[in-house]
Design a protein around this motif. Structure first.
Motif, mmCIF file in Angstrom:
data_model
loop_
_atom_site.group_PDB
_atom_site.id
_atom_site.type_symbol
_atom_site.label_atom_id
_atom_site.label_comp_id
_atom_site.label_asym_id
_atom_site.label_seq_id
_atom_site.Cartn_x
_atom_site.Cartn_y
_atom_site.Cartn_z
ATOM 1 N N ASN A 1 -12.763 -22.477 -6.723
ATOM 2 C CA ASN A 1 -11.525 -22.378 -7.511
ATOM 3 C C ASN A 1 -10.828 -21.056 -7.184
ATOM 4 O O ASN A 1 -10.935 -20.085 -7.938
ATOM 5 N N PRO A 2 -10.124 -20.999 -6.059
ATOM 6 C CA PRO A 2 -9.493 -19.741 -5.638
ATOM 7 C C PRO A 2 -8.497 -19.231 -6.669
ATOM 8 O O PRO A 2 -7.675 -19.995 -7.182
ATOM 9 N N ALA A 3 -8.566 -17.928 -6.964
ATOM 10 C CA ALA A 3 -7.752 -17.332 -8.028
ATOM 11 C C ALA A 3 -6.373 -16.922 -7.525
ATOM 12 O O ALA A 3 -6.028 -15.730 -7.497
ATOM 13 N N PHE A 4 -5.562 -17.910 -7.142
ATOM 14 C CA PHE A 4 -4.220 -17.600 -6.649
ATOM 15 C C PHE A 4 -3.334 -17.019 -7.757
ATOM 16 O O PHE A 4 -2.317 -16.387 -7.465
ATOM 17 N N SER A 5 -3.735 -17.218 -9.025
ATOM 18 C CA SER A 5 -2.946 -16.661 -10.128
ATOM 19 C C SER A 5 -2.976 -15.131 -10.111
ATOM 20 O O SER A 5 -2.158 -14.486 -10.774
ATOM 21 N N ASN A 6 -3.905 -14.534 -9.344
ATOM 22 C CA ASN A 6 -3.945 -13.073 -9.205
ATOM 23 C C ASN A 6 -2.891 -12.557 -8.235
ATOM 24 O O ASN A 6 -2.815 -11.347 -7.989
ATOM 25 N N LEU A 7 -2.099 -13.487 -7.664
ATOM 26 C CA LEU A 7 -1.063 -13.120 -6.696
ATOM 27 C C LEU A 7 0.306 -13.546 -7.224
ATOM 28 O O LEU A 7 0.989 -14.375 -6.625
ATOM 29 N N PRO A 8 0.755 -12.983 -8.351
ATOM 30 C CA PRO A 8 1.988 -13.469 -9.006
ATOM 31 C C PRO A 8 3.266 -13.238 -8.215
ATOM 32 O O PRO A 8 4.286 -13.871 -8.480
ATOM 33 N N ILE B 1 -2.304 -22.806 -7.437
ATOM 34 C CA ILE B 1 -1.060 -22.652 -6.676
ATOM 35 C C ILE B 1 0.131 -23.010 -7.555
ATOM 36 O O ILE B 1 1.222 -22.446 -7.423
ATOM 37 N N MET B 2 -0.081 -23.954 -8.502
ATOM 38 C CA MET B 2 1.008 -24.391 -9.372
ATOM 39 C C MET B 2 1.522 -23.279 -10.282
ATOM 40 O O MET B 2 2.571 -23.418 -10.904
ATOM 41 N N SER B 3 0.799 -22.159 -10.374
ATOM 42 C CA SER B 3 1.227 -21.055 -11.241
ATOM 43 C C SER B 3 2.091 -20.037 -10.509
ATOM 44 O O SER B 3 2.580 -19.087 -11.116
ATOM 45 N N LEU B 4 2.270 -20.238 -9.191
ATOM 46 C CA LEU B 4 3.013 -19.261 -8.375
ATOM 47 C C LEU B 4 4.508 -19.526 -8.469
ATOM 48 O O LEU B 4 5.116 -20.144 -7.583
ATOM 49 N N CYS B 5 5.132 -19.037 -9.527
ATOM 50 C CA CYS B 5 6.531 -19.391 -9.812
ATOM 51 C C CYS B 5 7.518 -18.779 -8.823
ATOM 52 O O CYS B 5 8.661 -19.218 -8.745
ATOM 53 N N GLN B 6 7.105 -17.751 -8.048
ATOM 54 C CA GLN B 6 8.020 -17.151 -7.075
ATOM 55 C C GLN B 6 7.824 -17.703 -5.665
ATOM 56 O O GLN B 6 8.524 -17.297 -4.740
ATOM 57 N N LEU B 7 6.891 -18.641 -5.502
ATOM 58 C CA LEU B 7 6.566 -19.158 -4.172
ATOM 59 C C LEU B 7 7.756 -19.879 -3.548
ATOM 60 O O LEU B 7 8.350 -20.765 -4.153
ATOM 61 N N GLN B 8 8.100 -19.483 -2.307
ATOM 62 C CA GLN B 8 9.238 -20.072 -1.597
ATOM 63 C C GLN B 8 8.795 -20.937 -0.418
ATOM 64 O O GLN B 8 9.446 -21.932 -0.107
ATOM 65 N N ILE B 9 7.706 -20.566 0.248
ATOM 66 C CA ILE B 9 7.215 -21.319 1.403
ATOM 67 C C ILE B 9 5.733 -21.603 1.204
ATOM 68 O O ILE B 9 4.956 -20.689 0.917
ATOM 69 N N PHE C 1 3.599 -29.896 -8.729
ATOM 70 C CA PHE C 1 4.488 -29.272 -7.744
ATOM 71 C C PHE C 1 5.897 -29.113 -8.297
ATOM 72 O O PHE C 1 6.656 -28.264 -7.824
ATOM 73 N N LYS C 2 6.255 -29.934 -9.288
ATOM 74 C CA LYS C 2 7.601 -29.853 -9.863
ATOM 75 C C LYS C 2 7.845 -28.494 -10.523
ATOM 76 O O LYS C 2 8.997 -28.106 -10.749
ATOM 77 N N ASN C 3 6.764 -27.759 -10.826
ATOM 78 C CA ASN C 3 6.898 -26.441 -11.450
ATOM 79 C C ASN C 3 7.223 -25.341 -10.451
ATOM 80 O O ASN C 3 7.590 -24.243 -10.840
ATOM 81 N N LEU C 4 7.075 -25.637 -9.151
ATOM 82 C CA LEU C 4 7.359 -24.644 -8.113
ATOM 83 C C LEU C 4 8.856 -24.645 -7.801
ATOM 84 O O LEU C 4 9.303 -25.009 -6.712
#
Length: 496
Positions: free
Chosen positions: A381-388, A407-415, A430-433
């Motif tokens: 369970n990679p902690a991508f939420s630590n990369l806001p 990954i779904m928590s990364l609200c600034q993700l562009q690519i 994915f609709k949250n991205l």
């Protein structure tokens, strides 16, 4: 009379003219007056300083008002199907936020020489005009992913097209091209349409474009290729072209000694603040890499480096660290913690072991992360939420069977790059991205897409799906590109 309002969409009825008072709507964000009989836009439109989406397609407009250059937030401009004969260089110089430009089906005779100012441009559609050349400055459009130039008057292509590293679709059909230049064989295209031109042959170097899924060649007087190759599957054509490449491409010219090149690069870095030692056959990081504490970018890719020296911690100004294609096995936690300004980290194609649980905490301010090709590196369970602050994330060739939930928590993700995995489905989350502009899902096992993906249509401009057994979307829709696919998915959503 219009007053200052916060309209998101303003639509005109047929046969109306646009009043000058529209300039009072300074909070206007999206303006759509397409499919009317409008002959000109009011200059006061330039007062709408928040305008980001302007659609004036299918009208009778012959020129755009010069005051439009004041709309500095403009990201989407659609002027398809008008009577435009030219686009203003001033417009390109001012509206550098543009990500999408559609000026197809006009009377354009050329492209402004400063097209390269549009560094954020992702989709450029100029098909069905009278354009005879593409300016060399096109190389500046470094974000370009889709370029449509079909039905024009091109007789030659500029080699600078080869610099567009993100270009996936290039449509050149129905022009007057006599050759496809070798320089453009460096592109990583998925689709190349050269149909209905005057090509008599293809460069053997085109065989190196192994990312090509489809190349269209019908309607060319190709005399050096068998018809079965021209009309057959693309991989067979590429294999044939590669077989024609000379085995002896290496020249016998003498090259400077490795130490001399390293010293020269280090000397240049004192002023440029960038040090590139790519492909030098290095097994250790040379001391020159940390002697300049002011360095902001360090490229050590394509070497045989196994670990980073602790001295690299002294490079506190470092913003970009490229370690692609080395022999690094352990996540360099201690060194990464000592680089407070690091915003870009590329560790793709290394034999990286599993990233420790606190590994991402060491790079919490990172904006670009590429760990592609390290199949065993991700914990369960990679902690991508630590990369806001993450804006670009590349997880290609990771043997992923499902998309990591955080990954779904990364609200600034562009690519987001997820190609060449074993994904079977895409989560509705994915609709949250909502900041996503580019999503690469190519070469997976995806058979269906959630309709909710269509909700990303305002922002998502590149959706790559090649190499998936998609059965729920008809091939004609897929061939029409990202917009058509997202519209199809959005239409499948149940009415609220």
């Amino acid at each position: 009379m219009l007053v200052t309002i916060s309209l998101q969409i303003f639509r005109l009825e047929s046969d109306m003219t646009i009043p000058e008072e529209i300039g009072s709507a300074t909070s206007l964000v999206k303006f759509d007056c397409s499919s009317n009989h409008i002959k000109e836009l009011p200059s006061s439109l330039g007062k709408c300083s928040d305008l980001s989406d302007l659609k004036v397609s299918n009208n009778l407009i012959t020129s755009l008002p010069e005051d439009l250059t004041n709309c500095l937030k403009l990201t989407k401009l659609d002027v398809e199907g008008n009577k435009l004969t030219a686009l203003s260089e001033n417009l390109f110089a001012s509206c550098t936020m543009l990500t999408e430009l559609n000026a197809s089906k006009n009377l354009l005779s050329g492209i402004p020489e400063n097209i390269g100012c549009l560094t954020r441009l992702i989709r450029l559609d100029l098909h069905q005009n009278r354009i005879s050349s593409i300016p060399p400055s096109i190389s500046g459009c470094s974000s370009l992913a889709e370029f449509y130039m079909g039905n024009n008057a091109l007789s030659i292509l500029t080699e600078e097209l080869g610099a567009l590293s993100r270009l996936g679709t290039l449509d050149l059909h129905s022009n007057q091209l006599k050759e496809y230049p070798v320089g453009t064989c460096k592109l990583s295209l998925s689709v190349l349409d050269l149909s209905n031109n005057s090509l008599t042959g293809l460069p053997a170097e085109l065989g190196k474009m192994t990312t090509l899924r489809k190349i269209l060649l019908s309607g060319n007087p190709l005399r050096t290729l068998r018809s079965s190759l021209v009309s057959g599957p693309t991989p067979a054509l590429l294999r044939y072209l590669r077989s024609r490449l000379s085995e002896a491409e290496d020249s016998g010219a003498q090259t400077p000694a490795k130490e001399e090149v390293v010293t020269m690069a280090a000397r240049l870095s004192l002023t440029s603040k960038e040090l590139s030692l790519e492909g030098m056959g290095l097994s250790v990081v040379p001391s020159e890499a940390w002697e300049s504490g002011e360095i902001i970018k360090l490229n050590l890719s394509k070497n045989s480096i196994q670990e980073l020296p602790v001295e690299l911690s002294s490079c506190s100004s470092l913003q970009t660290l490229v370690l692609s294609s080395n022999n690094i096995k352990d996540w360099p936690v201690a060194i990464l913690k000592s680089l407070p300004n690091l915003s870009c980290l590329k560790l793709d194609s290394n034999p990286l072991r599993q990233i420790p649980s606190d590994g991402f905490q060491a790079i919490s301010m990172i904006q670009i992360l590429d760990i592609s090709g390290n199949a065993t590196s991700l914990p369960e369970n990679p902690a991508f939420s630590n990369l806001p602050h993450l804006k670009e994330l590349y997880l290609r060739r990771m043997q992923l069977r499902e998309v990591p939930s955080e990954i779904m928590s990364l609200c600034q993700l562009q690519i987001l790059g997820l190609s060449q995995n074993s994904l079977q489905s895409i989560p509705e989350g994915f609709k949250n991205l909502t900041s996503l502009t580019e999503l690469d899902l190519s070469d997976n096992n995806i058979s269906t897409l959630p309709p909710e993906l269509g909700l990303l249509e305002p922002s998502l401009q590149v959706l790559r799906l090649d190499g998936n057994p998609l059965r729920s979307i008809r091939r004609p829709i897929l061939d029409r590109g990202t917009k058509a696919v997202l519209k199809y998915l959005k239409d499948k959503l149940p009415e609220q």
